[in-house]
Design a protein around this motif. Sequence first.
Motif, mmCIF file in Angstrom:
data_model
loop_
_atom_site.group_PDB
_atom_site.id
_atom_site.type_symbol
_atom_site.label_atom_id
_atom_site.label_comp_id
_atom_site.label_asym_id
_atom_site.label_seq_id
_atom_site.Cartn_x
_atom_site.Cartn_y
_atom_site.Cartn_z
ATOM 1 N N ALA A 127 -51.194 -28.507 24.171
ATOM 2 C CA ALA A 127 -52.271 -28.410 25.152
ATOM 3 C C ALA A 127 -53.087 -27.125 24.985
ATOM 4 O O ALA A 127 -54.273 -27.107 25.288
ATOM 5 C CB ALA A 127 -51.701 -28.471 26.566
ATOM 6 N N HIS A 128 -52.448 -26.069 24.474
ATOM 7 C CA HIS A 128 -53.112 -24.763 24.428
ATOM 8 C C HIS A 128 -53.599 -24.336 23.058
ATOM 9 O O HIS A 128 -54.453 -23.456 22.967
ATOM 10 C CB HIS A 128 -52.169 -23.674 24.960
ATOM 11 C CG HIS A 128 -51.934 -23.760 26.420
ATOM 12 N ND1 HIS A 128 -52.950 -23.656 27.348
ATOM 13 C CD2 HIS A 128 -50.806 -23.965 27.136
ATOM 14 C CE1 HIS A 128 -52.454 -23.776 28.562
ATOM 15 N NE2 HIS A 128 -51.160 -23.976 28.463
ATOM 16 N N VAL A 129 -53.061 -24.900 22.019
ATOM 17 C CA VAL A 129 -53.381 -24.408 20.687
ATOM 18 C C VAL A 129 -54.154 -25.476 19.939
ATOM 19 O O VAL A 129 -53.642 -26.562 19.684
ATOM 20 C CB VAL A 129 -52.100 -24.024 19.914
ATOM 21 C CG1 VAL A 129 -52.442 -23.524 18.532
ATOM 22 C CG2 VAL A 129 -51.330 -22.965 20.682
ATOM 23 N N ALA A 130 -55.371 -25.147 19.613
ATOM 24 C CA ALA A 130 -56.204 -26.081 18.865
ATOM 25 C C ALA A 130 -57.046 -25.291 17.873
ATOM 26 O O ALA A 130 -57.278 -24.097 18.041
ATOM 27 C CB ALA A 130 -57.106 -26.864 19.811
ATOM 28 N N GLY A 131 -57.487 -25.980 16.862
ATOM 29 C CA GLY A 131 -58.362 -25.344 15.895
ATOM 30 C C GLY A 131 -57.639 -24.389 14.982
ATOM 31 O O GLY A 131 -56.416 -24.304 14.966
ATOM 32 N N GLU A 132 -58.425 -23.668 14.229
ATOM 33 C CA GLU A 132 -57.850 -22.742 13.259
ATOM 34 C C GLU A 132 -57.629 -21.389 13.894
ATOM 35 O O GLU A 132 -58.313 -20.989 14.823
ATOM 36 C CB GLU A 132 -58.779 -22.635 12.057
ATOM 37 C CG GLU A 132 -58.854 -23.936 11.279
ATOM 38 C CD GLU A 132 -59.558 -23.781 9.954
ATOM 39 O OE1 GLU A 132 -59.724 -22.640 9.495
ATOM 40 O OE2 GLU A 132 -59.920 -24.816 9.392
ATOM 41 N N GLY A 133 -56.661 -20.700 13.364
ATOM 42 C CA GLY A 133 -56.337 -19.372 13.857
ATOM 43 C C GLY A 133 -55.005 -18.950 13.272
ATOM 44 O O GLY A 133 -54.408 -19.659 12.448
ATOM 45 N N PRO A 134 -54.477 -17.813 13.708
ATOM 46 C CA PRO A 134 -53.208 -17.324 13.167
ATOM 47 C C PRO A 134 -52.030 -18.218 13.528
ATOM 48 O O PRO A 134 -50.951 -18.087 12.979
ATOM 49 C CB PRO A 134 -53.069 -15.939 13.801
ATOM 50 C CG PRO A 134 -53.938 -15.955 14.997
ATOM 51 C CD PRO A 134 -55.047 -16.925 14.704
ATOM 52 N N THR A 139 -48.272 -24.403 13.975
ATOM 53 C CA THR A 139 -48.659 -25.758 14.364
ATOM 54 C C THR A 139 -48.250 -26.755 13.294
ATOM 55 O O THR A 139 -47.715 -27.826 13.595
ATOM 56 C CB THR A 139 -50.182 -25.833 14.622
ATOM 57 O OG1 THR A 139 -50.498 -24.948 15.702
ATOM 58 C CG2 THR A 139 -50.615 -27.243 14.978
ATOM 59 N N GLU A 140 -48.474 -26.409 12.042
ATOM 60 C CA GLU A 140 -48.081 -27.288 10.936
ATOM 61 C C GLU A 140 -46.565 -27.452 10.882
ATOM 62 O O GLU A 140 -46.061 -28.542 10.628
ATOM 63 C CB GLU A 140 -48.620 -26.737 9.617
ATOM 64 C CG GLU A 140 -50.128 -26.854 9.501
ATOM 65 C CD GLU A 140 -50.702 -26.080 8.340
ATOM 66 O OE1 GLU A 140 -49.925 -25.546 7.505
ATOM 67 O OE2 GLU A 140 -51.944 -25.991 8.260
ATOM 68 N N HIS A 141 -45.834 -26.385 11.147
ATOM 69 C CA HIS A 141 -44.361 -26.433 11.144
ATOM 70 C C HIS A 141 -43.860 -27.397 12.216
ATOM 71 O O HIS A 141 -43.010 -28.247 11.963
ATOM 72 C CB HIS A 141 -43.812 -25.024 11.379
ATOM 73 C CG HIS A 141 -42.344 -24.957 11.617
ATOM 74 N ND1 HIS A 141 -41.413 -25.193 10.621
ATOM 75 C CD2 HIS A 141 -41.645 -24.675 12.752
ATOM 76 C CE1 HIS A 141 -40.190 -25.059 11.138
ATOM 77 N NE2 HIS A 141 -40.315 -24.743 12.416
ATOM 78 N N TRP A 142 -44.395 -27.265 13.444
ATOM 79 C CA TRP A 142 -43.912 -28.076 14.547
ATOM 80 C C TRP A 142 -44.433 -29.511 14.527
ATOM 81 O O TRP A 142 -43.864 -30.379 15.177
ATOM 82 C CB TRP A 142 -44.234 -27.425 15.881
ATOM 83 C CG TRP A 142 -43.377 -26.221 16.135
ATOM 84 C CD1 TRP A 142 -42.051 -26.080 15.868
ATOM 85 C CD2 TRP A 142 -43.785 -24.988 16.701
ATOM 86 N NE1 TRP A 142 -41.610 -24.841 16.224
ATOM 87 C CE2 TRP A 142 -42.655 -24.146 16.744
ATOM 88 C CE3 TRP A 142 -44.994 -24.507 17.177
ATOM 89 C CZ2 TRP A 142 -42.702 -22.854 17.253
ATOM 90 C CZ3 TRP A 142 -45.035 -23.223 17.686
ATOM 91 C CH2 TRP A 142 -43.895 -22.413 17.712
ATOM 92 N N PHE A 147 -39.794 -32.181 11.434
ATOM 93 C CA PHE A 147 -39.483 -31.643 12.749
ATOM 94 C C PHE A 147 -39.668 -32.714 13.828
ATOM 95 O O PHE A 147 -38.886 -32.777 14.779
ATOM 96 C CB PHE A 147 -40.336 -30.409 13.064
ATOM 97 C CG PHE A 147 -39.868 -29.692 14.295
ATOM 98 C CD1 PHE A 147 -38.660 -29.016 14.289
ATOM 99 C CD2 PHE A 147 -40.612 -29.712 15.448
ATOM 100 C CE1 PHE A 147 -38.197 -28.371 15.429
ATOM 101 C CE2 PHE A 147 -40.169 -29.065 16.596
ATOM 102 C CZ PHE A 147 -38.957 -28.393 16.582
ATOM 103 N N GLN A 148 -40.652 -33.555 13.674
ATOM 104 C CA GLN A 148 -40.840 -34.661 14.617
ATOM 105 C C GLN A 148 -39.632 -35.604 14.597
ATOM 106 O O GLN A 148 -39.228 -36.130 15.632
ATOM 107 C CB GLN A 148 -42.135 -35.417 14.323
ATOM 108 C CG GLN A 148 -43.386 -34.590 14.570
ATOM 109 C CD GLN A 148 -43.464 -34.061 15.990
ATOM 110 O OE1 GLN A 148 -43.335 -34.818 16.943
ATOM 111 N NE2 GLN A 148 -43.654 -32.764 16.139
#
Length: 189
Positions: A127-134, A139-142, A147-148
């Motif tokens: 819900a809180h993390v979208a787009g590119e950034g550090p 995000t890719e890991h989770w 992991f899914q």
Amino acid sequence: MRSLEDLFACCPGLLEEVKRLPIRWDRERFRFWLQQDYPFVEALYRYQVGLLREAPQPHRAPLVQALMATVEELDWLLAHGADPQAPAHPVREEYVALLGEMEGLAYPYRLVLFYFLNRLFLEAWNAHVAGEGPWQELTEHWSAPEFQAVLFDLEVMALGQVARLDEGLLRAYLGRILEMEKKTWSLLL
């Protein structure tokens, strides 16, 4: 109790409150948040080791996979500057204390709560993390299929336990976990 979803009746809207927090992301805030994540993830590692020690044989492989994901997360945090000796924020200390308290519960309760710890964090993260950034690497890991698959296995195992557990006890801890998630995400306000 019919399902895991029935447990959410304990805290109507609390997860939605967490998801609607007006988080302000920037590199410095994210760095602080990661620094403060290390003590919690380390405590989560210990919690998982305790689960694995008591796990029945059919639960061991998924729990080992979950434990490996936590070890990888600790490695990632260290590679990105986390200092294991740095003082923890009081909110993180409180969450670590909650994990320690939960370690005193019987295995089936700890397993169900472990599933919810993962699920609730990921719902808030998405819900809180979208787009590119550090945060992109995490995000890719989770969101990785591996992991899914671990989360799916945890859900199936939790479903196998929940019907014979004390619903009141589970709801009380679920409410406390949600409160801690809200406090943790509020560090970014």
